[in-house]
Scaffold this active site. Structure first.
Site, short mmCIF file in Angstrom:
data_model
loop_
_atom_site.label_atom_id
_atom_site.label_comp_id
_atom_site.label_asym_id
_atom_site.label_seq_id
_atom_site.Cartn_x
_atom_site.Cartn_y
_atom_site.Cartn_z
N ARG A 1 0.83 -1.21 0.00
CA ARG A 1 0.00 0.00 0.00
C ARG A 1 0.87 1.26 0.00
O ARG A 1 0.53 2.26 -0.65
CB ARG A 1 -0.91 -0.03 1.23
CG ARG A 1 -1.93 1.10 1.28
CD ARG A 1 -2.98 0.84 2.35
NE ARG A 1 -3.94 1.92 2.44
CZ ARG A 1 -4.10 2.70 3.51
NH1 ARG A 1 -3.38 2.49 4.61
NH2 ARG A 1 -5.00 3.67 3.51
N HIS B 1 0.49 4.24 -2.67
CA HIS B 1 0.18 5.61 -2.26
C HIS B 1 1.29 6.58 -2.65
O HIS B 1 1.04 7.78 -2.83
CB HIS B 1 -0.09 5.67 -0.75
CG HIS B 1 -1.47 5.24 -0.39
ND1 HIS B 1 -2.31 6.00 0.39
CD2 HIS B 1 -2.17 4.12 -0.71
CE1 HIS B 1 -3.47 5.37 0.54
NE2 HIS B 1 -3.41 4.23 -0.12
N ASN C 1 -3.77 8.96 4.17
CA ASN C 1 -2.52 8.27 4.50
C ASN C 1 -2.29 8.05 5.99
O ASN C 1 -1.25 7.52 6.39
CB ASN C 1 -1.34 9.06 3.93
CG ASN C 1 -1.24 8.96 2.42
OD1 ASN C 1 -1.73 8.00 1.84
ND2 ASN C 1 -0.62 9.95 1.79
N HIS D 1 -5.76 -6.35 -2.21
CA HIS D 1 -6.59 -6.40 -1.00
C HIS D 1 -6.82 -7.82 -0.52
O HIS D 1 -7.53 -8.04 0.46
CB HIS D 1 -7.94 -5.71 -1.26
CG HIS D 1 -7.84 -4.23 -1.35
ND1 HIS D 1 -8.90 -3.43 -1.72
CD2 HIS D 1 -6.80 -3.39 -1.13
CE1 HIS D 1 -8.51 -2.16 -1.70
NE2 HIS D 1 -7.25 -2.11 -1.36
#
Length: 324
Positions: free
Chosen positions: A62, A66, A94, A192
């Site tokens: 992740r 990001h 975040n 995910h």
């Protein structure tokens, strides 16, 4: 691309051209001469961390995502806020990022082995790949040669990261702006299959879903799933639940099977079945593991080439949290 409005489509084409140029300057084995142990050191640190806390694998994947979706893959997500500027990591989307200490540990060792050579942006890309492999995914070669950016702004994160309430069309548009296809979007959503989601990210699907009455559950979520999640979230307002309840620590196709069974935790997960094209891609990934893991590695490489800094641009940070 067909789902994206014309104005955005033009922008996406421009970004694609820039990303393709940056991607062409990245090379597999970039540190073969300058720091031959670079990838081994990162893999070792990620292995230590994931062995102690398997949840960090999802966190590191992740973290890379990001970073890349905001100003490109330049490690701007790692910079700390200063008295005069609020950095990306402190933007609302975040706040739950984790794994920074793993990147710090790898950077410290790399500075000892070959000072001023390996960028924080490349460490993020290596760490994401290693996290996938350590949880059962297939290895893929990571082109390197990224440089670290000099700017990090919370406002940029807020503007560029797709929200967990995004529809299939909105997700398609957000990925197209980064030069990524609808197939890439569905495939990367498969990340995910590992990790957790905080209840606050989907609580609106469990109660108060009907805007006019303030009651009801999201009809796209199975009643059994909604009931189970409500019970888990009721124990603590800060609770976190697995994104793939069947195999939360294994990088497999369980996430796609869950989405097909209306068990997607986030609205942005379940929305993938609302569009005929994305739904077909979910089915393909669910029932062909080899296809999914192959697509995933390829999509991660494409994502890792978003608007990167190379050559003499940016810098190689000594400490990933601060500018040199």
């Amino acid at each position: 691309m067909a789902l994206v409005i014309v104005g955005t489509f033009v922008v996406a084409l421009c970004l694609c051209a820039g990303d393709a140029q940056a991607q062409a300057q990245l090379q597999v084995g970039f540190y073969a001469q300058s720091c031959p142990q670079a990838e081994v050191i990162v893999r070792d640190e990620v292995g230590r961390a994931v062995s102690a806390n398997v949840g960090l694998a999802a966190g590191l994947v992740r973290l890379h995502f990001h970073d890349c979706f905001v100003q490109g893959c330049d490690a701007s997500v790692l910079l700390d806020s200063t008295a005069n500027s609020t950095a990306e990591k402190d933007a609302i989307p975040n706040k739950s990022l984790r794994g920074f200490e793993v990147i710090d540990a790898a950077k410290t060792r790399l500075e000892g082995a070959c000072a001023g050579t390996v960028s924080c942006a490349d460490i993020l890309a290596f760490a994401a790949r290693d996290s996938v492999v350590l949880t059962g995914g297939s290895p893929y070669a990571v082109p390197a040669g990224r440089r670290d950016g000099n700017v990090s702004a919370a406002s940029e994160a807020q503007a560029n990261l797709p929200p967990f309430t995004a529809s299939a069309a909105q997700l398609t548009e957000a990925f197209a702006k980064k030069g990524l296809s609808q197939e890439d979007m569905v495939t990367l959503s498969g990340a995910h299959t590992i990790g957790l989601s905080h209840c606050s990210s989907f609580s609106g699907r469990l109660q108060g879903y009907n805007a006019s009455t303030g009651t009801g559950q999201d009809p796209s979520m199975s009643a059994a799933t909604a009931s189970a999640l409500a019970a888990q979230c009721g124990r603590s307002p800060d609770a976190a639940v697995p994104m793939d309840a069947g195999s939360p620590d294994a990088f497999d196709t369980g996430y796609f099977h869950a989405v097909l069974a209306n068990q997607g935790v986030l609205a942005s997960d379940q929305t993938l079945t609302s569009d005929n094209v994305t739904a077909a891609l979910v089915v393909e990934n669910a029932y062909n593991t080899y296809l999914f893991v192959t697509r995933f590695g390829e999509a991660m490489v494409r994502m890792g080439g978003i608007k990167g800094l190379t050559g003499g641009d940016g810098q190689i940070r000594t400490n990933c949290r601060v500018l040199n």
